[in-house]
Structures are given as structure tokens and as C-alpha cells.
Design a protein around this motif. Sequence first.
Motif, PDB file in Angstrom:
ATOM      1  N   HIS A  20     -15.347  16.485  -6.975  1.00  0.00           N
ATOM      2  CA  HIS A  20     -15.690  17.672  -6.578  1.00  0.00           C
ATOM      3  C   HIS A  20     -14.615  18.526  -6.143  1.00  0.00           C
ATOM      4  O   HIS A  20     -13.850  18.078  -5.529  1.00  0.00           O
ATOM      5  CB  HIS A  20     -16.732  17.540  -5.476  1.00  0.00           C
ATOM      6  CG  HIS A  20     -17.869  16.636  -5.702  1.00  0.00           C
ATOM      7  ND1 HIS A  20     -18.948  16.969  -6.509  1.00  0.00           N
ATOM      8  CD2 HIS A  20     -18.179  15.370  -5.453  1.00  0.00           C
ATOM      9  CE1 HIS A  20     -19.955  16.023  -6.675  1.00  0.00           C
ATOM     10  NE2 HIS A  20     -19.554  15.190  -5.928  1.00  0.00           N
ATOM     11  N   GLY A  21     -14.417  19.557  -6.971  1.00  0.00           N
ATOM     12  CA  GLY A  21     -13.381  20.403  -6.412  1.00  0.00           C
ATOM     13  C   GLY A  21     -12.591  21.219  -7.805  1.00  0.00           C
ATOM     14  O   GLY A  21     -12.727  20.521  -8.728  1.00  0.00           O
TER      15      GLY A  21
ATOM     16  N   HIS B  28     -18.227  12.180 -14.845  1.00  0.00           N
ATOM     17  CA  HIS B  28     -16.938  13.019 -14.641  1.00  0.00           C
ATOM     18  C   HIS B  28     -15.894  12.295 -15.471  1.00  0.00           C
ATOM     19  O   HIS B  28     -15.242  12.993 -15.918  1.00  0.00           O
ATOM     20  CB  HIS B  28     -16.413  12.682 -13.094  1.00  0.00           C
ATOM     21  CG  HIS B  28     -15.229  13.371 -12.805  1.00  0.00           C
ATOM     22  ND1 HIS B  28     -15.378  14.824 -12.821  1.00  0.00           N
ATOM     23  CD2 HIS B  28     -14.035  13.381 -12.251  1.00  0.00           C
ATOM     24  CE1 HIS B  28     -14.477  15.364 -12.555  1.00  0.00           C
ATOM     25  NE2 HIS B  28     -13.479  14.309 -12.299  1.00  0.00           N
TER      26      HIS B  28
END
Length: 493
Positions: free
Chosen positions: A30-31, A227
Amino acid sequence: MDEPVGFGTRITEIAARIPGRPAVTFAPVHGEETVLSWAELEARANQTARLLAAHGAGPGRAVIVALPNGPAHLLAAIGAWKLGAMAVPLKHSLSPRERADLIGLVDPAVVVAADWEVPPPAVRLGPADLEAGSALDAGPLPPVVPHPGKAVASGGSTGGAKVIVDPRRWAHSPGKALGIGSVQGLRAGQTQLVAGALFHNAPFCWAHFGLCEEHHLVLTDRFDAAHAVDLIERHRVQFLFMAPVMMHRVMRLPGLPDRDLSSIETLFHTAAPCPAWLKRAWIDRLGPERVIERFGASEAVGNTFITGAEWLAHPGSVGRGERTHIRILGEDGRDLPTGEVGEIFTRSLDATGPTYEYLGAPPADTTPDGYTSVGDFGRLDEEGYLYLADRRSDMINNGGVNVYPAEVEAVLSEHPAVADAAVVGLPDAEYGRRVHAVVQPTAGHRVTEAELVDFCRARLSSEKVPRSVEFRDPLPRDAAGKLRRRGLVPQEE
């Protein structure tokens, strides 16, 4: 042949040639992604080195790196090597007692960590300190070869703190990985996905071996199967290390057949036995020439190697000794016949001196002629291919029959409703130990104990079939994917 140079010096050499190319892309789950060029990696590592030196780091001293995955972790290790110091990656979330025990064993000059309590004379440097170091001189440092250069904490089964020091010169020759030599599938200039935890030996070493081979590292903060596949597609990843549990989670992803994994030149796996069905699934997906397995230990006392093509001819094997002699010994210390399971003893043909030193434990069992065991069991076939069983401490004596948990776990993992599985022996008044399975169900699937027992009964002999099944989510695995069997005692007992 190029003369070996220290890992920190190697970064300086590469940055001078390709300063503007990307060296590290940090891609958290996340980011936003951030990128360090080779010039930036070199400059920040030099600044980190000077910060560490100002607090006592240098040749013969240790620097503990206890940070989550991120650029700072890489910079702290490289900075230590630029001073000739030993880098010791440790899990950042260890308990206070574990921290104290390991600090006591390592006796570091500096501990790079966010919130650890560090007893003097050691000094703690946190992320803010590292950031403040950006005001320091960024110029190159004198060449140096750390000796020793690396140590890792053991994930052993006894529960006691133990550190494995690699006493060799921490130097790199282009095209050769330290202690292994040339590696099939590893070449200069690849893009490498680093999805494993950097406090574990394999992800830590392959990340830094990769940097020394001009790899562009795509580094994640933690492993997430979806991911990882996104990053493989987006960055056209060519080389990656995965433990079998990571391979399993990726292979179970919905829609995986439609994803583009064509950039992968080498999937390198180690760290735990790989179920045959899972290995075959990856070979089918990538092609046999792209799936490489190596078996060895942090002690560097020898290793085996096998390609996907060899594995298809010897299913279940972890390969033949690579510059390594292998012996299978019985409890009396004598060599066992071909095909019989015993304790694996190895001797590296390239070792010119000790390849490990234990802090906090006695040396591993070694024969008078120099063959060493770290507790693994297995057998050899007629062609010298090694097949793993389990460690002595994991083996289950079920009424006089030895049951190897990995064999039962591999069968359980084939069931589509099983996301993860572990097998342990529990006390039994009649049989001594009975086979007990602990299963993590696949999300969205339901399965019963009776269904799993029947599934195993159709594929295993009766003494290997679990007599009980427990469901847990998740199983106690560390960030490298290794089971922590001490946490598998049934919750109701």
C-alpha cells in the motif's frame, strides 16, 4: 578473472559506470513506489557508513540491522560493509527478551532499529537518525573487504538464541555468488523481485548478490501474492526467489492463468521442501529451464542444485551435490545403502576453512573426515540425487514406523480447499506418537476433517494418514515461510 572486492566497494564501482539507472524500486503493498538510482544508492550508503562510523562501527565490529523491508535496510547493510563491519539482519519485531539475548551474543557497535532498547556501550540509530545522516559527506570511502561480513539469527527448533556467523571474506567476483559460484539463471543486469523478509538469509543474500550483479531490485515491504504478480507484470521481473509457501499462494491466485509471467527467466526456490504437484505446476507454467532449486544451509557446509528438467526425470529430488560430497549416515555413524533414509552429512569441496561459527550453541555434528550435518534427513538414489525427508526433531515415530511430516503435508496441500498445512506428532498411549494435521482452509472453501482424512487415505499408507485434523488461520509461519512447529500444539490441549 576480476579480483573479488568488498560488497560496499562493488556498489561504488557500479555507481561510477551507470549512475542514472535505477538500482532499487521500493514498491510497498500500500503506497507509492519510490526509486533510488545507482548514484543515489551509493551516496546514501556512503553517508550511512559515515554515520555508523561516528558511533563506533568499523572492521571487526557488528552492526545489527533490525528494520522492516525498505531502502533503509539495504543502506544500513551496505554502509556497514563500506566500513569493513559485519551486518547482522534481525527481525524488527522480536520480543524484548529475544532482542536482549541476540544483542548479548552479537555484541554490536550499533543497532539500527526503530524502538529497541539497546544497552551501552552499543548505540541505537533509528530511521530519523539515518535520515539526518543525509547531511554527511557522500563521497566514496576507501576499499575494504569485511571479514567477517554477515551473520544471521537461526530459526532453529530449540527455542534458544543462536547466531550463525559467516567467517569468510565478504567479497564479490562478478558472475559468482559468494560460497556458491556461478548460478544458472542469475546474470548481470536483471530485474529482481525481492518479496521475502530481509532478516532471513536467502532474501537478504540474493538481494545483495543481485546488487553486486547490477540488478534493479524491486523490493516490497512484505509478501502479498497478488501484489507480487502485479510487480512481475509491471516491472518485467526476470529473477525472483520464493519459498514454497509463497509459490503455493501465487499458484492459488484466481485468474493466474491469464496473467503475464513471460518475463521470468529464473524462479529460484529453497528454504523448505516443495510439494511435487506445486513444483510441477510451476514447471508447466514457466518451462523447466526457468525453475531452479537449491538445497543448503546458512552454515554453508555444502549444497545441492537441480534444474526443472532434471527434476522431471527425478521428481521430488533437490538435486545432486554442487561441488559438494554427500553422505547418508545411520544412527551408528555408518554409511547407509542407496535409497535408505538417514541423516544428511555434507562437505563442500570449495571450502578452504570454516564456513560458519555459532554464537550461543556448540558446533554442528561433524565426522572426523569433515562431513557436517545440520539435522536434515534424506536419501540418495543410484545417480546421486538427494531426496529430503525431515529433520530428526520433526520425524514422528508412529508405533515404530517413521513418518516424515513433509510427505503428509505435500499430500494435504494438493487439496484445493487447503491453503496451508502442517503435520506434527502428538502423544498417544498406544502408538507413542500419532499423526496430527493442522490445516489453514482456502478462503471461500469449506472442508471437513473426514474429507481430508479420506483424501489422505487414498494417497498414503495407513500409518501416515492423520488421525486428527485441526483448522487454524493462519498457521505459525515466519516471514521466510518456515513453519514454527512449537506453535502447533492443539489449542484445546
